[in-house]
Structures are given as C-alpha cells and as structure tokens.
Motif scaffolding. Sequence first.
Motif, short mmCIF file in Angstrom:
data_model
loop_
_atom_site.label_atom_id
_atom_site.label_comp_id
_atom_site.label_asym_id
_atom_site.label_seq_id
_atom_site.Cartn_x
_atom_site.Cartn_y
_atom_site.Cartn_z
N TRP A 57 0.82 -1.30 -0.02
CA TRP A 57 -0.08 -0.05 -0.09
C TRP A 57 0.74 1.32 -0.11
CZ3 TRP A 57 -5.18 1.39 -0.34
CH2 TRP A 57 -5.42 2.58 0.12
N THR A 58 1.67 1.19 1.03
CA THR A 58 2.78 2.41 0.91
C THR A 58 3.78 2.65 -0.15
OG1 THR A 58 2.85 2.11 3.31
CG2 THR A 58 4.49 3.52 2.30
N ARG A 59 4.11 1.45 -0.83
CA ARG A 59 5.14 1.53 -1.82
C ARG A 59 4.56 2.03 -3.12
NH1 ARG A 59 7.00 -4.03 -4.06
NH2 ARG A 59 7.86 -4.36 -2.29
N ASN A 60 3.10 1.59 -3.44
CA ASN A 60 2.44 1.93 -4.67
C ASN A 60 1.52 3.14 -4.55
OD1 ASN A 60 3.92 -0.33 -5.80
ND2 ASN A 60 2.14 -1.86 -5.24
N GLY A 61 1.67 4.06 -3.54
CA GLY A 61 0.91 5.35 -3.60
C GLY A 61 -0.28 5.23 -2.65
N SER A 62 -0.44 4.37 -1.83
CA SER A 62 -1.60 4.39 -0.93
C SER A 62 -2.88 4.53 -1.64
CB SER A 62 -1.31 5.69 0.14
OG SER A 62 0.07 5.24 0.89
N SER A 63 -3.46 5.68 -1.38
CA SER A 63 -4.97 5.94 -2.00
C SER A 63 -5.13 5.87 -3.48
CB SER A 63 -5.47 7.28 -1.49
OG SER A 63 -5.49 7.18 0.05
N ALA A 64 -3.68 6.34 -4.14
CA ALA A 64 -3.80 6.35 -5.52
C ALA A 64 -4.28 4.82 -5.94
CB ALA A 64 -2.33 6.79 -5.85
N ILE A 65 -3.90 3.85 -5.31
CA ILE A 65 -4.21 2.40 -5.57
C ILE A 65 -5.79 2.46 -5.88
CG2 ILE A 65 -4.33 0.03 -4.79
CD1 ILE A 65 -1.63 0.54 -3.32
N VAL A 66 -6.48 2.96 -4.88
CA VAL A 66 -8.02 2.79 -5.16
C VAL A 66 -8.27 3.57 -6.35
CG1 VAL A 66 -10.23 3.19 -3.91
CG2 VAL A 66 -8.12 2.35 -2.64
N THR A 67 -7.69 4.91 -6.39
CA THR A 67 -8.14 5.73 -7.39
C THR A 67 -7.98 5.19 -8.91
OG1 THR A 67 -7.64 7.82 -6.06
CG2 THR A 67 -7.59 7.98 -8.37
N ARG A 68 -6.73 4.51 -8.98
CA ARG A 68 -6.34 3.75 -10.25
C ARG A 68 -7.26 2.52 -10.45
NH1 ARG A 68 -0.79 4.61 -8.52
NH2 ARG A 68 -0.69 2.74 -7.80
N PRO B 105 -11.27 6.20 -1.84
CA PRO B 105 -10.18 6.00 -1.03
C PRO B 105 -10.57 6.46 0.30
CG PRO B 105 -9.63 7.11 -3.02
CD PRO B 105 -11.15 7.08 -2.88
N PRO B 106 -9.81 5.72 1.17
CA PRO B 106 -10.21 6.19 2.90
C PRO B 106 -9.76 7.72 3.04
CG PRO B 106 -8.03 4.93 2.50
CD PRO B 106 -8.79 4.88 1.30
N ALA B 107 -10.46 7.93 4.07
CA ALA B 107 -10.38 9.58 4.27
C ALA B 107 -8.98 9.70 4.83
CB ALA B 107 -11.47 10.06 5.47
N ALA C 133 -5.50 8.43 4.48
CA ALA C 133 -4.61 7.52 3.67
C ALA C 133 -3.87 6.25 4.34
CB ALA C 133 -3.58 8.41 2.75
N GLY C 134 -3.48 6.48 5.46
CA GLY C 134 -2.71 5.42 6.15
C GLY C 134 -3.55 4.11 6.72
N ARG C 135 -5.07 4.41 6.46
CA ARG C 135 -6.11 3.18 6.97
C ARG C 135 -6.56 2.57 5.67
NH1 ARG C 135 -7.36 2.49 11.79
NH2 ARG C 135 -9.34 1.89 11.16
N TRP C 136 -6.03 1.74 4.90
CA TRP C 136 -6.51 1.26 3.72
C TRP C 136 -7.73 0.30 3.93
CZ3 TRP C 136 -6.12 -4.11 5.24
CH2 TRP C 136 -5.40 -4.53 6.10
N GLY C 137 -7.79 -0.11 4.95
CA GLY C 137 -9.19 -0.92 5.46
C GLY C 137 -10.38 -0.06 5.43
N ASP C 138 -10.14 1.25 5.43
CA ASP C 138 -11.41 2.23 5.45
C ASP C 138 -11.93 2.62 4.04
OD1 ASP C 138 -11.26 2.13 8.51
OD2 ASP C 138 -10.52 4.01 8.48
N THR C 139 -11.40 1.98 3.15
CA THR C 139 -11.73 2.22 1.61
C THR C 139 -13.14 1.74 1.64
OG1 THR C 139 -9.52 1.83 0.60
CG2 THR C 139 -11.65 1.42 -0.84
N LEU C 140 -13.87 2.51 1.03
CA LEU C 140 -15.32 2.40 0.93
C LEU C 140 -15.83 1.60 -0.57
CD1 LEU C 140 -16.93 5.67 2.38
CD2 LEU C 140 -16.59 3.32 3.71
N SER C 141 -16.77 0.68 -0.55
CA SER C 141 -16.83 -0.17 -1.78
C SER C 141 -18.42 -0.64 -1.64
CB SER C 141 -16.07 -0.96 -2.28
OG SER C 141 -16.24 -1.39 -3.69
N THR C 142 -18.93 -1.21 -2.71
CA THR C 142 -20.15 -1.80 -2.82
C THR C 142 -20.06 -3.07 -3.22
OG1 THR C 142 -20.72 -1.27 -5.09
CG2 THR C 142 -21.11 0.56 -3.21
N ALA C 143 -21.03 -4.05 -2.87
CA ALA C 143 -21.34 -5.40 -3.36
C ALA C 143 -21.10 -5.36 -4.94
CB ALA C 143 -22.53 -6.10 -2.90
#
Length: 269
Positions: A120-131, A143-145, A147-157
């Motif tokens: 997560w850190t190496r590849n840009g954190s929140s940019a991973i979700v954006t990409r 992306p998470p509010a 950026a250090g908390r990847w598990g807080d990313t929001l998504s849907t089924a």
Amino acid sequence: MFDDERTRPIAVPGANRRLRLRVMVVTAFLVVTGILGYVIFQASAAGRPVRDGRTATVVFDRTAGEQVVGNHGDERFRTASVVKLFIALDAITRGPRKSDEAQIHRMLAKSDDAIANTLWTRNGSSAIVTRTVAALGLKNTTPPADAGRWGDTLSTADDIVATYRHILALPKAKRNLILKPLREAPRTAADGFDQHFGIPSAFQDRPWAVKQGWAAGHGAVDAHTTGLVGGGDRYIVVILSSFAEGTDLGVATASATSAAESLVPRLEK
C-alpha cells in the motif's frame, strides 16, 4: 477455651454422609448446568440478535451471464481486508517484481496485514484505489479519508463483483496470481483469526476461492465474505455486512455465514 458439652452438635448416624451427598449432587448440577449453558450460548451465535446490522448480497451467475441475487448492491461498506484485492490487482497490473509474487500470495491467502501495509505504501496508498476505480469503471468505491488506513476504503457489493469479473478476464498468468491464493486460503489467517466463515463454511461441498474481510472498531464491526463458488468459478458471491460498534465479531461472522447458507439451495452445483 472452656469446652461446654451443650455447645457440641448432636451426632446423628448417617447425617454427615447424607449432607455430603446432597452437596455433591448440588455441585455436580451447577457444573453441568454451567457447561450446558456455555455450549448453548456458543452454538446459538448465529441466532443471537445483532445491533443495527445491515447486509448487502450480490450473486452473479457467469454461466447465465446475469445477476441472480441483488440485495442492496449499491450500498457502501468499509472494505476491511477485501481491499487487498485492489492492492494485489494494482501491483500485478503495474508489473510486480518476482519477489512480490510470494508476498501477494501470502497477503491474499492469509490476509497478511503487514504485507498489505508494505505494498500500500510503496505503490501510492490511496492512489491504488483511484487507479483501480478508473481502470475497472467502479461506480461507488472511494479511497479512505485517512490514507494510512487502507481498510477504511469504501465500496459496494456491485463494485466487488465487478472487480472479480475483471480478475477473471485477465490473462491466465496474472489471473492465477490472484485466484490461486484465494483458492488456497487456510482456515487460520495471519492474525490467528478463523477466516473460514461465510462462503467456505456454507459451500464445503463445492470449489471456492475467497477473500474475506473482518474488522472491529472506529464505529463499526465488519464481516465480509466474497469470492467464487462452483465448478468453473460459475458464481461470483459477495456478502458485505456491518454492525454497530460493540457487536461481538463472532456474532458478525456467524451472520455472514447464515447469509451464505441461505444461498446454497438457490445456486446450482
């Protein structure tokens, strides 16, 4: 001390034996009752009420080419470890180093948080979700509010189903980098948690591949079971659930298992 005969209890033949017997019977009854109560308490976890729970369930039948179950598919949830699919997919798309392949396998199979932190850190954190959102055309993933908390990313089924459809369409070599660890997910995760709730528990008689998610704290308790079920990966099954903070995590995962079990008679073998 003066010993007055009148203060001594009158000895009645057999009385002490009867008293001891009564004490033993009462003690045994209390022990058995306690054990039975504990067993019943544990066994009824799936039936215990949960506090302010919400669940989304989506199933896509790849053979029929259509969604066969769709309940609250556009409702957003905190992803917890399900976001590791995004982390792995992004790393594979960018061209992972050979040494990354073993790490990706462990991160997905055993849900290893330490490896997720590194990638997560190496590849840009929140940019991973954006990409990932841009590449897959996801509609309700953010992306998470923090950026250090990847598990807080929001998504849907719905978006997680779309993610699996994308993975299944990858060239075989890249596809297997993700699906092989999901097929080999052991019962015990890297953190010691039993991750065979939901799909693995409900579909023991069918092939499966899973990425689970669980988390407690920061306002909620989450239990997600997502993956593929059936020969030829026929079904994509995504069950996301969230409950009020303070809900027992065992109760939350038992609820996810019940939701998966309800699908068993509806999905052909």
